[in-house]
Each structure stands twice: as C-alpha cells, then as structure tokens.
Design a protein around this motif. Structure first.
Motif, PDB file in Angstrom:
ATOM      1  N   LYS A   1       0.802  -1.223   0.000  1.00  0.00           N
ATOM      2  CA  LYS A   1       0.000   0.000   0.000  1.00  0.00           C
ATOM      3  C   LYS A   1       0.832   1.270   0.000  1.00  0.00           C
ATOM      4  CE  LYS A   1      -4.000  -2.082   2.290  1.00  0.00           C
ATOM      5  NZ  LYS A   1      -4.957  -1.978   3.421  1.00  0.00           N
ATOM      6  N   GLY A   2       2.085   1.182   0.360  1.00  0.00           N
ATOM      7  CA  GLY A   2       2.897   2.389   0.436  1.00  0.00           C
ATOM      8  C   GLY A   2       2.418   3.305   1.553  1.00  0.00           C
ATOM      9  N   LEU A   3       2.758   4.575   1.438  1.00  0.00           N
ATOM     10  CA  LEU A   3       2.387   5.555   2.469  1.00  0.00           C
ATOM     11  C   LEU A   3       1.444   6.634   1.946  1.00  0.00           C
ATOM     12  CD1 LEU A   3       5.890   6.073   4.158  1.00  0.00           C
ATOM     13  CD2 LEU A   3       3.995   4.655   4.972  1.00  0.00           C
ATOM     14  N   GLN A   4       1.218   6.654   0.648  1.00  0.00           N
ATOM     15  CA  GLN A   4       0.324   7.676   0.105  1.00  0.00           C
ATOM     16  C   GLN A   4      -1.129   7.319   0.387  1.00  0.00           C
ATOM     17  OE1 GLN A   4       0.988   8.798  -3.963  1.00  0.00           O
ATOM     18  NE2 GLN A   4       3.209   8.913  -3.728  1.00  0.00           N
ATOM     19  N   MET A   5      -1.947   8.368   0.537  1.00  0.00           N
ATOM     20  CA  MET A   5      -3.348   8.186   0.879  1.00  0.00           C
ATOM     21  C   MET A   5      -4.212   8.268  -0.374  1.00  0.00           C
ATOM     22  SD  MET A   5      -3.584  10.423   4.389  1.00  0.00           S
ATOM     23  CE  MET A   5      -5.166   9.715   4.840  1.00  0.00           C
ATOM     24  N   GLU A   6      -5.319   7.524  -0.358  1.00  0.00           N
ATOM     25  CA  GLU A   6      -6.253   7.580  -1.476  1.00  0.00           C
ATOM     26  C   GLU A   6      -6.924   8.954  -1.528  1.00  0.00           C
ATOM     27  OE1 GLU A   6      -8.792   4.159  -2.486  1.00  0.00           O
ATOM     28  OE2 GLU A   6      -8.110   3.361  -0.565  1.00  0.00           O
ATOM     29  N   PRO A   7      -7.270   9.418  -2.729  1.00  0.00           N
ATOM     30  CA  PRO A   7      -7.965  10.713  -2.838  1.00  0.00           C
ATOM     31  C   PRO A   7      -9.282  10.760  -2.080  1.00  0.00           C
ATOM     32  CG  PRO A   7      -7.115  10.024  -4.970  1.00  0.00           C
ATOM     33  CD  PRO A   7      -6.908   8.871  -4.039  1.00  0.00           C
ATOM     34  N   ILE A   8      -9.926   9.602  -1.913  1.00  0.00           N
ATOM     35  CA  ILE A   8     -11.197   9.619  -1.196  1.00  0.00           C
ATOM     36  C   ILE A   8     -10.986   9.947   0.278  1.00  0.00           C
ATOM     37  CG2 ILE A   8     -11.212   7.170  -0.582  1.00  0.00           C
ATOM     38  CD1 ILE A   8     -14.210   7.172  -1.173  1.00  0.00           C
ATOM     39  N   TRP A   9      -9.769   9.664   0.794  1.00  0.00           N
ATOM     40  CA  TRP A   9      -9.465   9.992   2.185  1.00  0.00           C
ATOM     41  C   TRP A   9      -8.810  11.369   2.292  1.00  0.00           C
ATOM     42  CZ3 TRP A   9     -12.472   6.655   3.956  1.00  0.00           C
ATOM     43  CH2 TRP A   9     -12.441   5.321   3.604  1.00  0.00           C
ATOM     44  N   LEU A  10      -7.878  11.632   1.388  1.00  0.00           N
ATOM     45  CA  LEU A  10      -7.197  12.931   1.402  1.00  0.00           C
ATOM     46  C   LEU A  10      -6.769  13.263  -0.027  1.00  0.00           C
ATOM     47  CD1 LEU A  10      -6.087  15.284   3.126  1.00  0.00           C
ATOM     48  CD2 LEU A  10      -3.919  14.027   3.238  1.00  0.00           C
ATOM     49  N   PRO A  11      -7.506  14.142  -0.699  1.00  0.00           N
ATOM     50  CA  PRO A  11      -7.133  14.507  -2.070  1.00  0.00           C
ATOM     51  C   PRO A  11      -5.907  15.407  -2.079  1.00  0.00           C
ATOM     52  CG  PRO A  11      -9.009  15.799  -1.345  1.00  0.00           C
ATOM     53  CD  PRO A  11      -8.735  14.796  -0.258  1.00  0.00           C
ATOM     54  N   PRO A  12      -5.178  15.465  -3.193  1.00  0.00           N
ATOM     55  CA  PRO A  12      -4.005  16.340  -3.277  1.00  0.00           C
ATOM     56  C   PRO A  12      -4.415  17.808  -3.322  1.00  0.00           C
ATOM     57  CG  PRO A  12      -4.433  15.299  -5.388  1.00  0.00           C
ATOM     58  CD  PRO A  12      -5.362  14.661  -4.402  1.00  0.00           C
ATOM     59  N   PRO A  13      -3.478  18.725  -3.038  1.00  0.00           N
ATOM     60  CA  PRO A  13      -3.825  20.153  -3.015  1.00  0.00           C
ATOM     61  C   PRO A  13      -4.422  20.658  -4.318  1.00  0.00           C
ATOM     62  CG  PRO A  13      -1.659  19.795  -2.033  1.00  0.00           C
ATOM     63  CD  PRO A  13      -2.085  18.499  -2.618  1.00  0.00           C
ATOM     64  N   GLU A  14      -3.914  20.182  -5.470  1.00  0.00           N
ATOM     65  CA  GLU A  14      -4.427  20.700  -6.741  1.00  0.00           C
ATOM     66  C   GLU A  14      -5.893  20.322  -6.965  1.00  0.00           C
ATOM     67  OE1 GLU A  14      -2.020  16.915  -7.716  1.00  0.00           O
ATOM     68  OE2 GLU A  14      -1.857  18.685  -6.422  1.00  0.00           O
ATOM     69  N   ALA A  15      -6.335  19.183  -6.381  1.00  0.00           N
ATOM     70  CA  ALA A  15      -7.744  18.806  -6.505  1.00  0.00           C
ATOM     71  C   ALA A  15      -8.629  19.775  -5.723  1.00  0.00           C
ATOM     72  CB  ALA A  15      -7.947  17.378  -6.001  1.00  0.00           C
ATOM     73  N   VAL A  16      -8.165  20.198  -4.551  1.00  0.00           N
ATOM     74  CA  VAL A  16      -8.932  21.157  -3.747  1.00  0.00           C
ATOM     75  C   VAL A  16      -8.974  22.518  -4.434  1.00  0.00           C
ATOM     76  CG1 VAL A  16      -9.101  22.292  -1.504  1.00  0.00           C
ATOM     77  CG2 VAL A  16      -8.356  19.912  -1.631  1.00  0.00           C
ATOM     78  N   VAL A  17      -7.827  22.959  -4.963  1.00  0.00           N
ATOM     79  CA  VAL A  17      -7.790  24.234  -5.690  1.00  0.00           C
ATOM     80  C   VAL A  17      -8.710  24.182  -6.900  1.00  0.00           C
ATOM     81  CG1 VAL A  17      -6.318  25.798  -7.007  1.00  0.00           C
ATOM     82  CG2 VAL A  17      -5.468  24.785  -4.897  1.00  0.00           C
TER      83      VAL A  17
END
Length: 421
Positions: A191-207
């Motif tokens: 799974k690595g350490l990155q989070m799914e967008p459904i849990w935490l989207p990246p900053p550009e998605a919020v912008v």
C-alpha cells in the motif's frame, strides 16, 4: 505516526537552521534585554517560522497524496500499481498437488478496474486473472475454474512455495496473503504511504474545486454566496452575544447580587457544547435563519460574559483607590478605570468567541440550510466528496484567521496600553 515524525523532524531542522542563520546575519536586540523569559513583549511571532510552518503542512500534504505540485523525489512511497502474479498450490483429498498462477493487475487511483483473462493452462489447478484498485485488498476465488475445488475437498497449502493455512498469513514481496473462513485468498498488494484521494485529495484537486465552485456554484448558489451566508450568521450571532454578554459580565464583576444571581446560570451553560442545544433551538425557534443565529448567539454569550467578568476582576485595585482619592465618582471610575483596563480581556474573549462561532456554524447550518459553508461540508461528506469538504474547512479557517488578525489590529489600535501596568 510517520507523518507526525516527519513534521517534528522538519520543525527541529528548520529551527536550528534559521537560528544559526539569524545569529550569523542579524543582531537580535530583544535578546539584549535583562529579562526575556516570561516577558510577553520579548516574544514576537517569527515570520520565517510562520512561512516554514505553512510550507511544511503543504509539503507533507502534497508528499503523502502524490501531488503534481511536489517534486517526485519528495513523494512518499506510493501503492503498488501495475501487474504482478503469484503461484498457489492446492492439494486434493487423494494427496495430489498442483500449481497455478494468479495474474493481478493493480489499477491506479481514479482508474477504472477492467477485467482481463489469461489462458488457463494445463493441470488440475488453472491459471486465472484478477483486476483490483490500488491500496485495497481483494478476495480471490482461486478455484473457480479448477478441476478440483474446495467443494470437492481440495485445499490451498502454499503460495509461492510458502506454507499458508487458516491461521497463517504471509507477507511477501508481492503483498500480503491470508485465507478467509471458507478458504478463499485475501490479497493486499503493497500500500505504500500515500493516501487515497477519497481519504485525502491532493492540493491541486482542492484548488480545482475552489475554481469550479467559484465559477459554477454548488447546490444552486455561488461559492461567495455560501461564504457570505456563513459570515453573516457568525457575525450576527457574535454581535448579539457580545451585546448581552459584556454588560452581563460587568454586572457580575461589580455587583454581589448580579454575580450571585447569574453565576450559576453562566457556569452551568458555559461547558454545554452548542451542538447539544440544536434540538431545543429547532423546537423553540424553528429551522429558519433565526434558529441558526440564536445557536451562534448562545455559543458566544457565555464566553463574552466570562471574559468581561474576568476583565473587571483583573483591574489593579490601586488604580481604583487612586481614582477615589482624586474624587472620582462610580461612573467616572467605570468609564475611565474599569472599562479601559478590562478591554484586553474582552478582546481576548472576543477572539475566542469568534473562533467558537466559526466552529459552530457548521452545526448551525445542519438545520435545513440551503446556503453556507457548513452546508457544503455536510452535503459533500454524504457523497464522499472529500475535496469539497477540505475546501470548505480551509476557507472557513482562512476567513476565521483573517477575522482574528483584524481583531488583533483593532485591539492594538484601541487598547495600546495592553500589557502595561
């Protein structure tokens, strides 16, 4: 825990670097004071620390969401994406064994999971294919096309040559394997350490959401209309809370009777969270705009009353004695001594009350609101639109922080004597 350790490490390293650079390039005149520890005037906000703090939050946010705004070498390890395979071994009731391979195609975040097929091969156990999303686990019915299945008494005894059983889980380079109660394979790739967008989207998605909703609106209202309604409710609730709470606090600080009468009420209501009052507010005032403002009014009332009372109680008694010795009346003492010296406490209470009001507006807008930042957050959460939820939280925080800065500036302008005896 890893994110917390990264944050602490950045904090320590940046502190040491900035402190070393400041000592080498500038003269800290504050440090020349005889006493600095405990002197509030010697503690000022370090702007470099503020900038590094905000950048650190965005760096961690982008790193653990795989943001395109962050260089790839700073990304946290992501989940496995691509094709992999593993070999399983079955054993028939007669003791015969055979191997087959499961080919797994792991799709990236946001990609459609498309099924695919592979040739079954020869033997009792047949090769098969599975498609699955990244950072998830899946249950694999490995024997659905085998000649001898679990219903016939066959059982899975090994994966990639390593023994597996109902109480034995395997962790390999391919992923983690375990067996369900019915003997199927539960498989989870790294799974690595990155989070799914459904849990935490990246900053550009919020912008992107901010731009989209600012242009197209959300739930038939523009972004500015949503924020305007929330701001109006907060300011109206805070205004009425301060309008009643400050005189009440002064009365409690100056009169034994008022203090004895209202102190049980204030101290009883102070720890009651505004959320607990929502049912009563709906029953008494309905689901209209009045109920929302009254809920915010109650959130700020007790804070303002207590801060005003504390301001009165904190007035240096020698100033009152000095005013009386000069022949001042009670009205003059109130106007020239008590009110000026209590204003710092009142401003501190106002900032706290405003923060509580912003925290309560989300709950207030649960009451049949059609506009408001809180309404956006709650509706988006029902549909797991995490980017809209984060957008609303960030905008509320930015506006609240802006109001707090404005109130600090107003305090410095109106109460320049704060901190001076």
């Amino acid at each position: 825990m890893i994110i917390l350790l990264v944050y602490v490490a950045i904090f320590i390293v940046s502190f040491l670097i900035v402190r070393f650079l400041v000592q080498k390039t500038t003269t800290d005149y504050t440090a020349l004071k005889t006493v600095t520890f405990g002197d509030e005037s010697a503690v000022t906000s370090n702007r470099v620390a503020s900038v590094v703090s905000v950048l650190t939050i965005f760096l961690i946010w982008g790193s653990f969401t795989g943001s395109v705004l962050i260089p790839r070498f700073l990304h946290a390890p992501g989940p496995f994406v691509g094709e992999t395979s593993f070999t399983y071994t079955i054993e028939t009731p007669e003791g015969a064994r055979d191997d087959a391979t499961i080919f797994v195609r792991v799709m990236g975040f946001g990609e459609e999971t498309v099924k695919f097929e592979v040739p079954p091969g020869d033997g009792i156990a047949k090769d098969d294919a599975v498609a699955m999303p990244a950072s998830r686990s899946t249950t694999i019915i490995y024997d659905k096309n085998d000649e001898v299945t679990r219903k016939d008494g066959a059982r899975l005894v090994a994966i990639d040559g390593e023994t597996i059983g109902p109480d034995i889980a395997l962790n390999t380079d391919v992923g983690r394997f375990a067996l369900t109660e019915k003997g199927a394979i539960t498989f989870a790739p790294p799974k690595g350490l990155q989070m799914e967008p459904i849990w935490l989207p990246p900053p550009e998605a919020v912008v992107g959401r901010v731009i989209e909703i600012a242009n197209d609106g959300y739930r038939d209202s523009t972004l500015w209309k949503h924020l305007g309604y929330s701001l109006f409710r907060v300011i109206a609730g805070f205004f009425f809370g301060a309008l009643l709470g400050i005189p009440l606090g002064y009365a409690m600080g100056l009169s034994n009777w008022f203090r004895g009468w209202f102190e049980p009420i204030v101290e009883f209501m102070r720890p009651v969270p505004p959320l607990a009052l929502i049912p009563l507010v709906i029953i008494w005032f309905g689901i209209g705009e009045t109920g929302k403002i009254i809920l915010l009014f109650l959130a700020s009332l007790w804070i303002m009353a207590i801060s005003a009372r504390a301001g009165v109680s904190g007035v240096n008694i020698t100033k009152v004695h000095a005013a009386y010795s000069l022949g001042a009346s009670k009205i003059q003492i109130l106007r020239n001594v008590i009110i000026p010296n209590s204003l710092p406490e009142i401003f501190t209470g106002a900032r706290v009350a405003m923060g509580v009001c912003w925290g309560t507006v989300v709950a207030a807008e649960l009451v049949a609101a059609s506009e408001g930042a809180g309404m956006m957050i709650m509706v988006a959460s029902k549909f797991q639109l995490t980017d809209i939820v984060l957008m609303g939280i960030i905008l509320i925080g930015v506006i609240g922080f802006g109001i707090d800065i404005l109130m600090r500036r107003l305090e410095n302008l109106l109460v320049p004597w704060k901190g001076r005896s």
